[in-house]
Design a protein around this motif. Structure first.
Motif, PDB file in Angstrom:
ATOM      1  N   THR A   1      38.753  36.923  55.038  1.00 21.00           N
ATOM      2  CA  THR A   1      37.626  37.713  55.519  1.00 21.00           C
ATOM      3  C   THR A   1      37.567  39.094  54.894  1.00 21.00           C
ATOM      4  N   TYR A   2      38.711  39.645  54.492  1.00 18.48           N
ATOM      5  CA  TYR A   2      38.753  40.988  53.927  1.00 18.48           C
ATOM      6  C   TYR A   2      38.617  40.947  52.407  1.00 18.48           C
ATOM      7  N   GLY A   3      37.970  41.961  51.852  1.00 19.17           N
ATOM      8  CA  GLY A   3      37.943  42.111  50.412  1.00 19.17           C
ATOM      9  C   GLY A   3      39.314  42.519  49.898  1.00 19.17           C
ATOM     10  N   CYS A   4      39.670  42.011  48.731  1.00 24.89           N
ATOM     11  CA  CYS A   4      40.949  42.344  48.096  1.00 24.89           C
ATOM     12  C   CYS A   4      40.649  43.139  46.836  1.00 24.89           C
ATOM     13  N   ASP A   5      40.893  44.441  46.890  1.00 23.80           N
ATOM     14  CA  ASP A   5      40.580  45.349  45.789  1.00 23.80           C
ATOM     15  C   ASP A   5      41.841  46.040  45.300  1.00 23.80           C
ATOM     16  N   TYR A   6      42.089  45.953  43.983  1.00 21.71           N
ATOM     17  CA  TYR A   6      43.297  46.528  43.390  1.00 21.71           C
ATOM     18  C   TYR A   6      42.962  47.204  42.073  1.00 21.71           C
ATOM     19  N   ASN A   7      43.752  48.225  41.746  1.00 23.07           N
ATOM     20  CA  ASN A   7      43.665  48.754  40.389  1.00 23.07           C
ATOM     21  C   ASN A   7      44.566  47.926  39.477  1.00 23.07           C
TER      22      ASN A   7
ATOM     23  N   ILE B   1      35.983  49.714  45.772  1.00 22.82           N
ATOM     24  CA  ILE B   1      35.912  48.604  44.832  1.00 22.82           C
ATOM     25  C   ILE B   1      36.933  48.799  43.726  1.00 22.82           C
ATOM     26  N   GLY B   2      37.781  47.796  43.533  1.00 21.66           N
ATOM     27  CA  GLY B   2      38.881  47.909  42.601  1.00 21.66           C
ATOM     28  C   GLY B   2      38.533  47.440  41.198  1.00 21.66           C
TER      29      GLY B   2
END
Length: 363
Positions: free
Chosen positions: A294-300, A310-311
């Motif tokens: 359900t959660y967005g997964c944003d990474y550098n 927003i990654g």
């Protein structure tokens, strides 16, 4: 008879507005997660919370459960259902699984193009205007109709959602008349007692009798759900009609309604932390049973979570409101938790093997 409105395709402007709405709702929930994650594990006493180990109870002879997935005919819902059903078929007959048959309970009122691919029962949405744009309010009403019209062989039911992926074989975690549910840290009946008392009067008992759960994932005896579901509908509608409650509970209103409805029937749930994990906050899969994305997964690119921003690398289901994600999504950069890597790999495996993936048809 409930009238049905014809539905056209959403305009690009509407899709943009929906995406923005999802983003801000997700950002607010992410902020709550960040501030509350540390206290998440200590909310419930040892008498209510089962540690994450596989604990198979001696249920009735028929310990199989029917997987019931509520859904709409929107592309956003359809592609998630296809992935979910793919993994159901993969784990259904594995050792340790108590899965029975599967039904997608389609509450759009009409058949869609996945009827032959996924076992489906079509039910009606709420009459026009009753959901007030809160589409998940159709979920309890969908269960009421499905339980009335379907022949369900299994004694138990797993209430599931499109964005669930079975990551390990799931046994029947319920125990007789005690259903199994997942404890959500943000469902806090005691902290909302003033509001809860509008629907759960003092003579029914303390507010602590209301479990910190939603309706999904829950494994419950079919006979119990038949009793609870109509109450769940009524409580949901009453909560939505009350401005104070609607404002306080927002997008989790229907979850509170199920928790209250269960308590009104004197039903307590076994709380299973291992029922589900939610990337990116839960880092390892381990022996959990369901991934809930359900959660967005944003990474550098250093593998650092960017907390609602927003990654440079991201996977967020809301990026695909109008159609399915492409096959072969890029894997996360080094340093990203195993749970996120496993999620993307499972999505990629499903999309690679589902026929007609890009067209949302099975042929």
């Amino acid at each position: 008879m409930i009238g049905r409105k014809s539905m056209g395709r959403a305009s690009p402007i509407l899709l943009v507005l929906l995406a923005l709405g999802f983003f801000f709702a997700s950002y607010n929930l992410l902020t709550v997660v960040i501030h509350n994650k540390a206290s998440y594990l200590g909310l419930w006493g040892p008498d209510r919370l089962i540690e994450p180990v596989i604990q198979r109870h001696e249920n009735a002879k028929n310990s199989k459960y029917h997987v019931a997935l509520t859904a709409t005919d929107a592309p956003y819902s359809q592609w998630q259902c296809r992935i979910m059903y793919y993994w159901y078929k993969k784990v259904k007959d594995m050792p340790g699984s108590d899965m029975g048959k599967f039904t997608r309970v389609l509450h759009s009122g009409n058949a869609d193009n996945l009827m032959e691919e996924i076992p489906t029962v079509v039910v009606d949405p709420l009459p026009g205007g009753l959901d007030r744009g809160y589409i998940v309010l159709n979920r309890p009403w969908a269960f009421v109709q499905w339980l009335e019209k379907a022949t369900i062989e299994e004694e138990y039911i797993l209430m599931a959602e499109p964005d669930h992926i079975f990551v390990n074989p799931l046994p029947n975690l319920a125990h007789g008349n005690s259903p199994a549910g997942y404890p959500f840290f943000y469902i806090k009946p005691a902290e909302n007692e003033k509001i809860i008392r509008k629907f759960y009067p003092e003579e029914k008992g303390p507010v602590t009798d209301i479990d910190p759960i939603g309706n999904s994932p829950v494994i419950i005896k079919k006979s119990l759900l038949e009793e609870i579901a109509p109450t769940w509908v009524n409580v949901s509608l009453k909560m939505k009609d009350d401005p104070e409650t609607d404002k306080a509970f927002g997008w989790v209103l229907e979850m509170y309604a199920y928790a209250v409805a269960s308590a009104l029937h004197g039903v307590r749930h076994i709380l299973r932390k291992d029922f589900m994990l939610q990337p990116p906050w839960d880092l390892e899969v381990g022996k959990t049973f369901i991934i809930h994305y359900t959660y967005g997964c944003d990474y550098n690119l250093k593998g650092e979570l960017t907390y609602g921003k927003i990654g440079e690398w991201r996977f967020d289901k809301r990026s695909y409101l109008s159609g399915p994600p492409p096959r072969n999504l890029s894997l996360p950069p080094p340093g990203v938790p195993e749970s996120v890597i496993r999620l993307v790999k499972m999505v990629n495996e499903a999309t690679a093997n589902i026929p007609g993936w890009n067209t949302l048809t099975s042929g």
